[in-house]
Design an enzyme around this catalytic site. Structure first.
Site, mmCIF file in Angstrom:
data_model
loop_
_atom_site.group_PDB
_atom_site.id
_atom_site.type_symbol
_atom_site.label_atom_id
_atom_site.label_comp_id
_atom_site.label_asym_id
_atom_site.label_seq_id
_atom_site.Cartn_x
_atom_site.Cartn_y
_atom_site.Cartn_z
ATOM 1 N N SER A 1 0.825 -1.126 -0.102
ATOM 2 C CA SER A 1 -0.050 -0.069 0.065
ATOM 3 C C SER A 1 1.034 1.296 -0.111
ATOM 4 O O SER A 1 2.014 1.298 -0.822
ATOM 5 C CB SER A 1 -0.954 -0.065 1.279
ATOM 6 O OG SER A 1 -1.788 0.981 1.056
ATOM 7 N N ASP B 1 -9.041 -6.050 -5.207
ATOM 8 C CA ASP B 1 -8.715 -4.669 -4.604
ATOM 9 C C ASP B 1 -9.262 -3.719 -5.543
ATOM 10 O O ASP B 1 -8.589 -3.401 -6.664
ATOM 11 C CB ASP B 1 -7.275 -4.747 -4.675
ATOM 12 C CG ASP B 1 -6.692 -3.436 -4.068
ATOM 13 O OD1 ASP B 1 -7.273 -2.537 -3.472
ATOM 14 O OD2 ASP B 1 -5.466 -3.433 -3.376
ATOM 15 N N HIS C 1 -8.144 -4.800 -0.596
ATOM 16 C CA HIS C 1 -6.812 -4.371 -0.326
ATOM 17 C C HIS C 1 -6.206 -4.809 0.758
ATOM 18 O O HIS C 1 -4.861 -4.762 0.909
ATOM 19 C CB HIS C 1 -7.046 -2.780 -0.351
ATOM 20 C CG HIS C 1 -5.681 -1.934 -0.357
ATOM 21 N ND1 HIS C 1 -4.749 -1.951 -1.279
ATOM 22 C CD2 HIS C 1 -5.339 -1.287 0.887
ATOM 23 C CE1 HIS C 1 -3.672 -1.223 -0.985
ATOM 24 N NE2 HIS C 1 -4.237 -0.707 0.251
#
Length: 385
Positions: A165, A331, A364
């Site tokens: 991320s 995601d 995610h």
């Protein structure tokens, strides 16, 4: 799952001016001015980090780990700090990043509230928290702070830089800013730049926090932060971190137990609402709101192509020799096609680039929870080194 009472807890985040090494956490202090990427200067910079394993005689087994938006440097447990870390199943003896072989360094992001200098830290010039007087924060600043830790430890070249991320963005920034400092790169559920969709979502989260009357334009007292704003922003965040398929399979239309509070006909009815409330309550006392705003905005501002105007040009520069890019099919915050594009831009003659798209259900957040999917991929990368 039992119904969660609607009670907002008192904040538990520790003021980040505390600089004594505790447990496994260590600090690098820069007493010379630190110039920020988009202007502004910090008169002093403290960087919190933790390490696992031992550095070999050649110093070539070091792995630098950057975190997502909210974690601390505590990625895994250790004898100095036996509490489980945020990547406990990935880092450690016999795990994919095997600390019997690798020396792992996890750095707490600049701008955070877990030891590294950020908006909640004390400005030595005024004796008061920086708050909104903290300069504009960028991913490049976080990467530059990570470099200072590497230099402090006497490491000339890393084996790999890895991050999920925000951490993946930071790893990319690190490898473009300091191309000769790492042999390899692992970018997980990340991107070379944020999409307008992701920016829109984070913008709404920030607006929710700033709309809370208790925010006081960033001047709230530590003991009275904008808890309602943080709670709602966290709920929106949790919705973006998981997938609709997971919500449906995990909760369906299952009802939460218990009755509404008297006079509240719009309270928690469904288990998915109870789940969101639980995680929101857990988060609000652990993270400083101004720090959240700064780190969130840093993700929006990041663009690898800022310097040359072309992502491929920046990422194909000489430097790293191996790269692994991992994405997740569900995601929608960092879509799989972005990971494919990132891998394509990293390709250059003589560089080994692998792209892996995982069918994880958890969106995610898969890199935190789908260990059965991620462990083999990460392990294969390090086993082949």
């Amino acid at each position: 799952m039992s119904k969660v009472k609607k009670m907002i807890t008192a904040p538990r985040f520790a003021p980040s001016e505390a600089r004594a090494a505790t447990g496994a956490r260590r600090f690098v202090r820069l007493d010379t001015p630190f110039r920020m990427h988009r202007g502004g200067v910090l008169p002093r910079l403290d960087i919190a980090y933790e390490t696992w394993g031992e550095l070999d005689a050649q110093g070539g087994n070091a792995v630098l780990l950057f975190t997502g938006l909210s974690p601390s440097a505590h990625a895994a447990s250790s004898p100095e700090d036996p509490a489980s870390g945020w990547w406990e199943e990935m880092v450690g003896p016999g795990r994919p990043i095997d600390t019997r072989r690798w020396f792992v360094i996890c750095v707490n992001s600049m701008g955070s509230c877990f030891g590294t200098t950020g908006p909640a830290s004390i400005d030595p010039r005024s004796g008061q928290p920086y708050r909104l007087n903290f300069p504009v924060l960028t991913v490049e600043d976080i990467a530059a702070a990570g470099r200072e830790v590497v230099r402090h430890l006497g490491i000339r070249k890393l084996h790999s830089v890895i991050g999920p991320s925000l951490g993946g963005m930071t790893a990319l920034a690190f490898c473009t800013m300091f191309p000769e400092m790492s042999y390899g790169l692992v970018a997980i559920s990340s991107a070379a730049r944020s999409t307008s969709f992701a920016i829109a979502l984070r913008s709404l989260q920030r607006e929710i926090i700033r709309s809370d009357p208790a925010w006081l334009k960033g001047e709230y007292a530590t003991e009275h932060p904008p808890l309602v704003g943080m709670r709602l922003a966290r709920k929106l965040g949790m919705i973006t971190y998981r997938s609709a398929e997971e919500w449906d399979q995990r909760f369906g239309r299952e009802r939460a137990g218990g009755e509404h509070d008297a006079g509240d006909q719009f309270g928690v009815d469904f288990e998915v609402e109870s789940y969101l409330e639980h995680h929101a309550q857990k988060f609000v006392g652990q993270f400083d709101p101004n720090c959240y705003l700064y780190l969130s905005r840093a993700m929006d501002l990041f663009d690898v192509a800022e310097h040359s105007g072309c992502v491929a040009t920046e990422l194909s520069k000489p430097g790293i020799e191996r790269a692994l890019v991992i994405g997740v099919e569900t995601d929608f915050l960092f879509p799989l096609h972005e990971q494919e594009q990132l891998a394509e831009c990293l390709e250059r003659p003589g560089r080994e680039v692998e792209f892996v798209g995982l069918p994880s259900l958890q969106g995610h957040d898969s890199f935190l929870v789908d260990m059965d999917g991620f462990r083999p991929v990460i392990a294969r990368y390090f086993d082949r080194s």
